[in-house]
Scaffold this motif. Structure first.
Motif, PDB file in Angstrom:
ATOM      1  N   PRO A 251      24.507  -0.392   1.110  1.00  0.00           N
ATOM      2  CA  PRO A 251      25.974  -0.302   1.187  1.00  0.00           C
ATOM      3  C   PRO A 251      26.507   1.125   1.033  1.00  0.00           C
ATOM      4  N   THR A 252      25.725   2.013   0.405  1.00  0.00           N
ATOM      5  CA  THR A 252      26.183   3.398   0.216  1.00  0.00           C
ATOM      6  C   THR A 252      26.003   4.239   1.488  1.00  0.00           C
TER       7      THR A 252
ATOM      8  N   LYS B  80      16.048   3.593  -4.587  1.00  0.00           N
ATOM      9  CA  LYS B  80      16.484   2.221  -4.836  1.00  0.00           C
ATOM     10  C   LYS B  80      15.623   1.227  -4.062  1.00  0.00           C
ATOM     11  N   LEU B  81      15.280   1.587  -2.813  1.00  0.00           N
ATOM     12  CA  LEU B  81      14.444   0.715  -1.987  1.00  0.00           C
ATOM     13  C   LEU B  81      13.052   0.572  -2.590  1.00  0.00           C
ATOM     14  N   ILE B  82      12.500   1.678  -3.080  1.00  0.00           N
ATOM     15  CA  ILE B  82      11.170   1.651  -3.704  1.00  0.00           C
ATOM     16  C   ILE B  82      11.193   0.808  -4.981  1.00  0.00           C
ATOM     17  N   GLN B  83      12.247   0.968  -5.784  1.00  0.00           N
ATOM     18  CA  GLN B  83      12.362   0.208  -7.036  1.00  0.00           C
ATOM     19  C   GLN B  83      12.476  -1.288  -6.760  1.00  0.00           C
ATOM     20  N   ARG B  84      13.259  -1.647  -5.723  1.00  0.00           N
ATOM     21  CA  ARG B  84      13.378  -3.062  -5.377  1.00  0.00           C
ATOM     22  C   ARG B  84      12.046  -3.632  -4.884  1.00  0.00           C
TER      23      ARG B  84
ATOM     24  N   LYS C 250      18.533   8.964  -2.820  1.00  0.00           N
ATOM     25  CA  LYS C 250      18.921   7.937  -3.795  1.00  0.00           C
ATOM     26  C   LYS C 250      18.672   6.545  -3.231  1.00  0.00           C
ATOM     27  N   ALA C 251      19.008   6.351  -1.954  1.00  0.00           N
ATOM     28  CA  ALA C 251      18.794   5.050  -1.307  1.00  0.00           C
ATOM     29  C   ALA C 251      17.310   4.724  -1.190  1.00  0.00           C
ATOM     30  N   VAL C 252      16.479   5.741  -0.911  1.00  0.00           N
ATOM     31  CA  VAL C 252      15.034   5.543  -0.825  1.00  0.00           C
ATOM     32  C   VAL C 252      14.471   5.135  -2.181  1.00  0.00           C
TER      33      VAL C 252
ATOM     34  N   THR D  10      15.590  13.115   4.507  1.00  0.00           N
ATOM     35  CA  THR D  10      15.338  12.623   3.149  1.00  0.00           C
ATOM     36  C   THR D  10      15.329  13.764   2.142  1.00  0.00           C
ATOM     37  N   LEU D  11      14.677  14.878   2.500  1.00  0.00           N
ATOM     38  CA  LEU D  11      14.555  16.008   1.576  1.00  0.00           C
ATOM     39  C   LEU D  11      15.873  16.737   1.372  1.00  0.00           C
TER      40      LEU D  11
END
Length: 311
Positions: free
Chosen positions: A54-55, A303-307, A299-301, A291-292
């Motif tokens: 969403p961000t 969050k995706l890894i944590q999920r 930040k979105a990456v 990304t870099l």
């Protein structure tokens, strides 16, 4: 015009690839395969983030998601066939060759127009921030993407149709690892001046036109930056634009060197090297660069890894 015997007209070509050395072919297979996996993973991640996170539901990331989608398809048109050629003789039918040529130029031209659209997006965001939402609405973004695809489809169709009308006979080895216009038309047993002029004109007009529009956007951005008094404000804007500008330089640097230069044996060798850059490395580097250099994407990456880890 040369006279040719229709009995010997070819129905398939052999792609010569990059090298004939077996040990180097195995090394290059592993090397290219590694980068292709990175390409798929990186660009697929950007596409998923642009859709799901969403961000990242802004025009900039909508265009970025389409760029990653194009990069994913662009490399997939040529890289698997290249890797196959490292393992065994790489035959391709004339129809298959024309088809590969069409999709390669279709996706490449589409990406060039899309990069210009992304430059316009950055111009509006920096020079007209208060009007950004109204100017870069959903309908405008969709129109820019559709324009990119229609332009790519039209220009590539010209090359594909003209090449398909040529007779090919006697020589069947293409000095390349995929079917590109310049090395393929060189094998025709017919005068190809019209094809070469058309290629230089269409590719030259499209590449210089979209590149000029992109540079024009950045000229206005630079003028705007010079008016900002604080170094913090200038560095923030530069950070926002640096990722896109780096990708533009990588893309147009190799493209213009390939399609705007004269066609000769030496130029075809250089074109083959340049093609490795824009079919293997550039699509892989694009998501890494974004990304870099982009805090929101990083930040979105995360969050995706944590999920994924908690799944």
């Amino acid at each position: 015009m040369e006279v040719y015997n229709e009995t010997y007209i070819l129905n398939e070509f052999i792609l010569m690839g990059i090298t004939n050395q077996p040990w180097l072919q195995k090394f290059l297979f592993a090397f290219v395969f590694f980068f292709y996996l990175l390409d798929i993973f990186g660009n697929l991640t950007i596409v998923l983030l642009a859709i799901k996170d969403p961000t990242l539901q802004s025009p900039m990331y909508f265009l970025l998601g389409n760029l990653s989608f194009l990069d994913l398809l662009f490399s997939s048109v040529t890289v698997p066939k290249m890797m196959f050629g490292f393992l065994m003789e790489n035959n391709i039918s004339v129809k298959g060759c024309i088809t590969q040529m069409y999709f390669f130029h279709f996706l490449g031209c589409t990406e060039g127009v899309l990069l210009a659209s992304m430059g316009y997006d950055r111009y509006v965001a920096i020079c007209h921030p208060l009007r950004y939402v109204s100017i870069m609405g959903r309908s405008t973004c969709i129109l820019l993407v559709l324009t990119s695809f229609v332009t790519g489809a039209t220009t590539s169709l010209i090359h594909a149709i003209m090449t398909s009308q040529l007779p090919f006979c006697n020589i069947k080895r293409i000095k390349h690892f995929f079917c590109d216009v310049k090395p393929v038309i060189k094998l025709a047993c017919k005068d190809i001046n019209v094809n070469e002029v058309t290629l230089a004109t269409v590719s030259g007009f499209l590449s210089t036109g979209t590149f000029s529009l992109t540079i024009l956007s950045y000229i206005y951005i630079i003028i705007h930056i010079l008016k900002i008094k604080t170094s913090k404000g200038r560095s923030k804007i530069f950070s926002t634009c640096s990722s896109h500008l780096t990708i533009v330089i990588l893309f147009y640097g190799t493209t213009m060197c390939t399609y705007l230069g004269p066609s000769s044996e030496n130029s075809l060798e250089k074109d083959r090297i340049a093609a490795i850059l824009f079919t293997v490395f550039t699509p892989t580097l694009n998501p890494i660069i974004y990304t870099l250099r982009n805090k929101e994407v990083k930040k979105a990456v995360r969050k995706l890894i944590q999920r994924s880890l908690h799944f």
